[in-house]
Design an enzyme around this catalytic site. Structure first.
Site, short mmCIF file in Angstrom:
data_model
loop_
_atom_site.label_atom_id
_atom_site.label_comp_id
_atom_site.label_asym_id
_atom_site.label_seq_id
_atom_site.Cartn_x
_atom_site.Cartn_y
_atom_site.Cartn_z
N LYS A 1 0.83 -1.21 0.00
CA LYS A 1 0.00 0.00 0.00
C LYS A 1 0.87 1.26 0.00
CE LYS A 1 -2.22 -0.97 3.86
NZ LYS A 1 -1.53 -2.22 4.27
N ARG B 1 -9.49 0.90 9.27
CA ARG B 1 -8.96 -0.42 9.62
C ARG B 1 -10.04 -1.31 10.23
NH1 ARG B 1 -3.29 0.43 9.19
NH2 ARG B 1 -1.98 -1.13 10.07
N ARG C 1 12.06 -6.05 5.49
CA ARG C 1 12.12 -4.66 5.03
C ARG C 1 12.80 -3.72 6.02
NH1 ARG C 1 5.63 -3.05 4.83
NH2 ARG C 1 5.36 -2.87 7.07
N ARG D 1 11.35 -1.21 11.43
CA ARG D 1 10.23 -0.92 12.32
C ARG D 1 10.17 -1.99 13.41
NH1 ARG D 1 4.98 0.09 8.60
NH2 ARG D 1 4.04 -0.91 10.41
N ARG E 1 -0.30 -8.92 13.59
CA ARG E 1 -0.88 -7.88 12.73
C ARG E 1 -1.75 -8.51 11.64
NH1 ARG E 1 4.33 -4.91 10.97
NH2 ARG E 1 2.96 -3.66 9.67
P1 AMP Z 1 0.88 0.60 9.32
O1 AMP Z 1 2.04 1.52 9.12
O2 AMP Z 1 -0.32 1.00 8.51
O3 AMP Z 1 1.25 -0.85 9.14
O4 AMP Z 1 0.42 0.78 10.84
C1 AMP Z 1 1.30 0.44 11.91
C2 AMP Z 1 0.52 0.38 13.21
O5 AMP Z 1 -0.06 1.66 13.49
C3 AMP Z 1 -0.66 -0.59 13.22
O6 AMP Z 1 -0.27 -1.92 13.50
C4 AMP Z 1 -1.53 0.01 14.33
O7 AMP Z 1 -1.00 -0.28 15.61
C5 AMP Z 1 -1.35 1.50 14.09
N1 AMP Z 1 -2.37 2.02 13.13
C6 AMP Z 1 -2.14 2.53 11.89
N2 AMP Z 1 -3.30 2.90 11.30
C7 AMP Z 1 -4.28 2.60 12.18
C8 AMP Z 1 -5.70 2.71 12.16
N3 AMP Z 1 -6.36 3.19 11.10
N4 AMP Z 1 -6.38 2.30 13.27
C9 AMP Z 1 -5.76 1.83 14.35
N5 AMP Z 1 -4.42 1.67 14.43
C10 AMP Z 1 -3.68 2.05 13.36
#
Ligand code: AMP
Length: 216
Positions: A13, A88, A127, A161, A172
């Site tokens: 994404k 989400r 990554r 990360r 996740r």
């Molecule tokens: P991402 O970078 O999108 O993989 O997000 C990393 C982490 O941020 C996720 O595992 C959640 O803990 C938090 N996070 C990101 N976007 C959301 C969202 N829309 N709702 C809740 N938690 C989020």
């Protein structure tokens, strides 16, 4: 044009959002990036979000809905936005519908990037990115041209990360399958959903997305 990129962690994404930003002038709105920026700043929000994110769980709906509502009021989203990592779950999708109505904005497409679960662990666990400019790399698929030196800015420090380790990635994925995947049905019912094959190479995925955005 305003779109959502929907798909599991590691689907690509963020990569596709950056390409669309460059090509179409739309703005990537990644809630994950915004939360990581809050952690880096050491803000109260960042401190509260960090422990949740390190476990691979979802930050509270109120927090992310609030962040997106504020972000959509900024002038740089006028040429369109790409939601990456939001919504989400169904509550966030409903909050988004309400917010868009209030701001008189429309959602043009929801692009699902479909990838098999087995491919995701390898993709995510390998990554890393440049600590200075954020350029993305991968142990197996995308090393810097000169080992240890960023192609983009020549920096020599790289970061991973904390939530990209295999144990957290599995959690996740569970969260994605139970809470986020139901959005495929949610947007299927609105007629906005299109699906692309995220197992293809990056350029081919971009081509498929462009086709879907151009009307198919
Ligand atoms: P991402 O970078 O999108 O993989 O997000 C990393 C982490 O941020 C996720 O595992 C959640 O803990 C938090 N996070 C990101 N976007 C959301 C969202 N829309 N709702 C809740 N938690 C989020």
């Amino acid at each position: 044009m305003n779109i959502i990129l929907l798909g599991p962690p590691g689907a690509g994404k963020g990569t596709q959002a950056k390409i669309l930003e460059d090509r179409r002038g739309m703005k990537q709105l990644s809630t994950g990036d915004m939360l990581r920026a809050a952690i880096a700043e050491g803000s109260d929000l960042g401190k509260r979000a960090k422990a949740v994110m390190d476990r691979g769980e979802l930050v509270s709906d109120d927090v992310v809905v609030g962040i997106i509502a504020q972000r959509l009021d900024q002038p740089d989203v006028a040429r369109g936005f790409i939601l990456d990592g939001f919504p989400r779950n169904t509550a966030q999708a409903e909050a988004l519908d309400k917010m868009l109505r209030k701001k008189d904005l429309q959602l043009d497409r929801v692009i699902e990037i479909k990838v098999e679960d087995e491919a995701l662990i390898d993709r995510i666990a390998g990554r890393y990115s440049c600590a200075s400019c954020g350029a993305a790399y991968h142990d197996q698929f995308a090393s810097p041209r000169k080992p240890g030196i960023c192609d983009n800015c020549s920096a020599t420090q790289f970061v991973r990360r904390p939530d990209d380790n295999p144990a957290v990635v599995r959690d996740r994925l569970k969260v994605y399958n139970s809470q986020t995947a139901p959005l495929i049905d949610y947007y299927g019912k609105t007629g906005a959903l299109r699906t692309v094959n995220g197992m293809a190479d990056i350029g081919e995925v971009t081509r498929q997305i462009e086709t879907k955005l151009n009307g198919a």
